[in-house]
Design a protein around this motif. Sequence first.
Motif, PDB file in Angstrom:
ATOM      1  N   ALA A  50       0.843  -1.190   0.000  1.00 20.63           N
ATOM      2  CA  ALA A  50       0.000   0.000   0.000  1.00 20.63           C
ATOM      3  C   ALA A  50       0.881   1.244   0.000  1.00 20.63           C
ATOM      4  O   ALA A  50       1.976   1.252   0.562  1.00 20.63           O
ATOM      5  N   THR A  51       0.407   2.273  -0.663  1.00 22.04           N
ATOM      6  CA  THR A  51       1.021   3.597  -0.607  1.00 22.04           C
ATOM      7  C   THR A  51      -0.077   4.582  -0.237  1.00 22.04           C
ATOM      8  O   THR A  51      -1.235   4.183  -0.024  1.00 22.04           O
ATOM      9  N   LYS A  52       0.248   5.856  -0.201  1.00 20.23           N
ATOM     10  CA  LYS A  52      -0.781   6.854   0.101  1.00 20.23           C
ATOM     11  C   LYS A  52      -1.794   6.976  -1.034  1.00 20.23           C
ATOM     12  O   LYS A  52      -2.886   7.516  -0.841  1.00 20.23           O
ATOM     13  N   ASP A  53      -1.431   6.438  -2.225  1.00 22.87           N
ATOM     14  CA  ASP A  53      -2.294   6.581  -3.391  1.00 22.87           C
ATOM     15  C   ASP A  53      -3.146   5.355  -3.686  1.00 22.87           C
ATOM     16  O   ASP A  53      -4.233   5.485  -4.259  1.00 22.87           O
ATOM     17  N   TYR A  54      -2.658   4.166  -3.343  1.00 20.08           N
ATOM     18  CA  TYR A  54      -3.381   2.958  -3.734  1.00 20.08           C
ATOM     19  C   TYR A  54      -3.013   1.783  -2.843  1.00 20.08           C
ATOM     20  O   TYR A  54      -2.003   1.793  -2.136  1.00 20.08           O
ATOM     21  N   LYS A  55      -3.862   0.755  -2.927  1.00 22.37           N
ATOM     22  CA  LYS A  55      -3.563  -0.554  -2.367  1.00 22.37           C
ATOM     23  C   LYS A  55      -3.414  -1.523  -3.538  1.00 22.37           C
ATOM     24  O   LYS A  55      -4.234  -1.505  -4.461  1.00 22.37           O
ATOM     25  N   LEU A  56      -2.383  -2.347  -3.492  1.00 20.46           N
ATOM     26  CA  LEU A  56      -2.122  -3.296  -4.575  1.00 20.46           C
ATOM     27  C   LEU A  56      -2.502  -4.701  -4.135  1.00 20.46           C
ATOM     28  O   LEU A  56      -2.035  -5.181  -3.104  1.00 20.46           O
ATOM     29  N   TYR A  57      -3.352  -5.336  -4.952  1.00 14.31           N
ATOM     30  CA  TYR A  57      -3.772  -6.710  -4.706  1.00 14.31           C
ATOM     31  C   TYR A  57      -3.418  -7.555  -5.933  1.00 14.31           C
ATOM     32  O   TYR A  57      -3.501  -7.081  -7.070  1.00 14.31           O
ATOM     33  N   LYS A  58      -3.054  -8.788  -5.697  1.00 13.04           N
ATOM     34  CA  LYS A  58      -2.924  -9.753  -6.786  1.00 13.04           C
ATOM     35  C   LYS A  58      -4.147 -10.648  -6.767  1.00 13.04           C
ATOM     36  O   LYS A  58      -4.480 -11.248  -5.734  1.00 13.04           O
TER      37      LYS A  58
ATOM     38  N   GLU B 139      -3.271  -7.682 -11.509  1.00 11.86           N
ATOM     39  CA  GLU B 139      -2.760  -6.801 -10.467  1.00 11.86           C
ATOM     40  C   GLU B 139      -3.730  -5.632 -10.363  1.00 11.86           C
ATOM     41  O   GLU B 139      -3.940  -4.911 -11.344  1.00 11.86           O
ATOM     42  N   TYR B 140      -4.315  -5.462  -9.192  1.00 13.14           N
ATOM     43  CA  TYR B 140      -5.377  -4.472  -8.982  1.00 13.14           C
ATOM     44  C   TYR B 140      -4.823  -3.325  -8.144  1.00 13.14           C
ATOM     45  O   TYR B 140      -4.537  -3.487  -6.963  1.00 13.14           O
ATOM     46  N   PHE B 141      -4.665  -2.172  -8.781  1.00  8.83           N
ATOM     47  CA  PHE B 141      -4.228  -0.953  -8.105  1.00  8.83           C
ATOM     48  C   PHE B 141      -5.489  -0.180  -7.725  1.00  8.83           C
ATOM     49  O   PHE B 141      -6.055   0.542  -8.551  1.00  8.83           O
TER      50      PHE B 141
ATOM     51  N   GLN C  21     -13.663   5.802  -8.576  1.00 10.49           N
ATOM     52  CA  GLN C  21     -14.773   6.204  -9.436  1.00 10.49           C
ATOM     53  C   GLN C  21     -14.508   5.859 -10.898  1.00 10.49           C
ATOM     54  O   GLN C  21     -15.431   5.672 -11.682  1.00 10.49           O
ATOM     55  N   LYS C  22     -13.220   5.813 -11.238  1.00  5.57           N
ATOM     56  CA  LYS C  22     -12.820   5.439 -12.591  1.00  5.57           C
ATOM     57  C   LYS C  22     -11.790   4.320 -12.496  1.00  5.57           C
ATOM     58  O   LYS C  22     -10.874   4.384 -11.671  1.00  5.57           O
ATOM     59  N   THR C  23     -11.943   3.319 -13.354  1.00  9.14           N
ATOM     60  CA  THR C  23     -10.989   2.210 -13.389  1.00  9.14           C
ATOM     61  C   THR C  23     -10.672   1.878 -14.841  1.00  9.14           C
ATOM     62  O   THR C  23     -11.570   1.860 -15.688  1.00  9.14           O
ATOM     63  N   VAL C  24      -9.406   1.607 -15.118  1.00 11.99           N
ATOM     64  CA  VAL C  24      -8.990   1.250 -16.474  1.00 11.99           C
ATOM     65  C   VAL C  24      -8.348  -0.131 -16.468  1.00 11.99           C
ATOM     66  O   VAL C  24      -7.536  -0.454 -15.599  1.00 11.99           O
ATOM     67  N   ILE C  25      -8.756  -0.969 -17.408  1.00 12.15           N
ATOM     68  CA  ILE C  25      -8.137  -2.279 -17.626  1.00 12.15           C
ATOM     69  C   ILE C  25      -6.964  -2.080 -18.581  1.00 12.15           C
ATOM     70  O   ILE C  25      -7.117  -1.462 -19.640  1.00 12.15           O
TER      71      ILE C  25
ATOM     72  N   SER D 299      -8.167   4.076 -10.475  1.00 13.74           N
ATOM     73  CA  SER D 299      -7.776   2.693 -10.236  1.00 13.74           C
ATOM     74  C   SER D 299      -7.455   2.001 -11.557  1.00 13.74           C
ATOM     75  O   SER D 299      -7.857   2.460 -12.632  1.00 13.74           O
ATOM     76  N   SER D 300      -6.741   0.886 -11.477  1.00 14.85           N
ATOM     77  CA  SER D 300      -6.409   0.145 -12.692  1.00 14.85           C
ATOM     78  C   SER D 300      -6.264  -1.336 -12.391  1.00 14.85           C
ATOM     79  O   SER D 300      -5.967  -1.735 -11.254  1.00 14.85           O
ATOM     80  N   VAL D 301      -6.491  -2.122 -13.428  1.00 15.63           N
ATOM     81  CA  VAL D 301      -6.307  -3.566 -13.360  1.00 15.63           C
ATOM     82  C   VAL D 301      -5.363  -3.948 -14.487  1.00 15.63           C
ATOM     83  O   VAL D 301      -5.671  -3.752 -15.668  1.00 15.63           O
ATOM     84  N   LEU D 302      -4.211  -4.468 -14.140  1.00 16.35           N
ATOM     85  CA  LEU D 302      -3.205  -4.890 -15.114  1.00 16.35           C
ATOM     86  C   LEU D 302      -3.327  -6.390 -15.321  1.00 16.35           C
ATOM     87  O   LEU D 302      -3.155  -7.170 -14.380  1.00 16.35           O
TER      88      LEU D 302
END
Length: 320
Positions: A60-68, A88-90, A96-100, A126-129
């Motif tokens: 985790a950072t101040k901007d996001y939590k990272l999950y696998k 990888e889910y940032f 409110q907005k998420t990009v794959i 947010s983003s999903v890689l």
Amino acid sequence: MQTFDKFTIWWKPPKRSPEPQKPTINNFEQYTEKKYLVNADLFYEKPDGIPAFSSRFVSATKDYKLYKLECKTCYPSGYEQNNKMYLEYFETDESQKTVIISHGWAVKKKELERTLCEKLARIGISSVLVTLPYHMERSPEGTWSGEYFLSGNINRTIEAVKQTVMEIRYIVNFLKKRSNLVGIYGISLGGVLAHVAMSAEDRFGFGISALAGGNPAGVVLDGLMTRHIRRDIELAGFSRQELGEIWQIINPGILPCKVARDKLLMINGKYDQIIPTVYTQQLWEHLDRPEIKWYPCAHYSLYFFRELVFNDICVYIDNI
């Protein structure tokens, strides 16, 4: 800039399959029904339900939590290693907005894409890689990353694209429960796949591609990176016209796009010879000339403009 690409290919030439790859079927009618070209949703069917992801918190950072995230694919192939999805889910607090985000062909790591995910998180996106089929941890034993995605086995390539698009739609099922606006971005092969996904999926609020084009048959036969695949296709006895007809269902340059023209952004290199610019122009014309940014580079040399490209993407999504 073309010189840099040619040097890169000379210095690190694309891997080749030890034996020529060829189709495993003789009849391609299951892929060439005209109804699919009118409505790609009939071919790239929307999966039912929400993916049953197993989730592991990474950091985790101040901007996001990272999950696998991991789960079984919604469209199994004949290879066990390829039948699991890896994401990888940032996740930002706002979400409110998420990009794959989808990567290019034959890559072994996704550091550039992760950098983009981090930059997006700084502005609350947010983003999903994703890991594309047949790449990295999804590569069947004894194969290199991406070997089975794009090859002279032209029916397996169609199946790989179908698996990708259906998995992306499966991910959208998941994200629409968590985010108001879901979009897609891809680079190189990932960009082509993003455009194919936009032909089937009507829930995307925006779409962005970098170094993408239409006419995958033309790209494979004319591009600098895929000469060995051209050799296998020719050895199997397929003409340019035949390949183009069989691959129509994976050609975003002819499939109707379900994302509005004013919600599309294309980013390309003026001197690209890996995805030749003629096929980028064809896609752009087919999409009714959406916003496009041309950089004075080829394909690999877009790397030198990466910060500008990242900024283009962040600003575009932030302003939607």
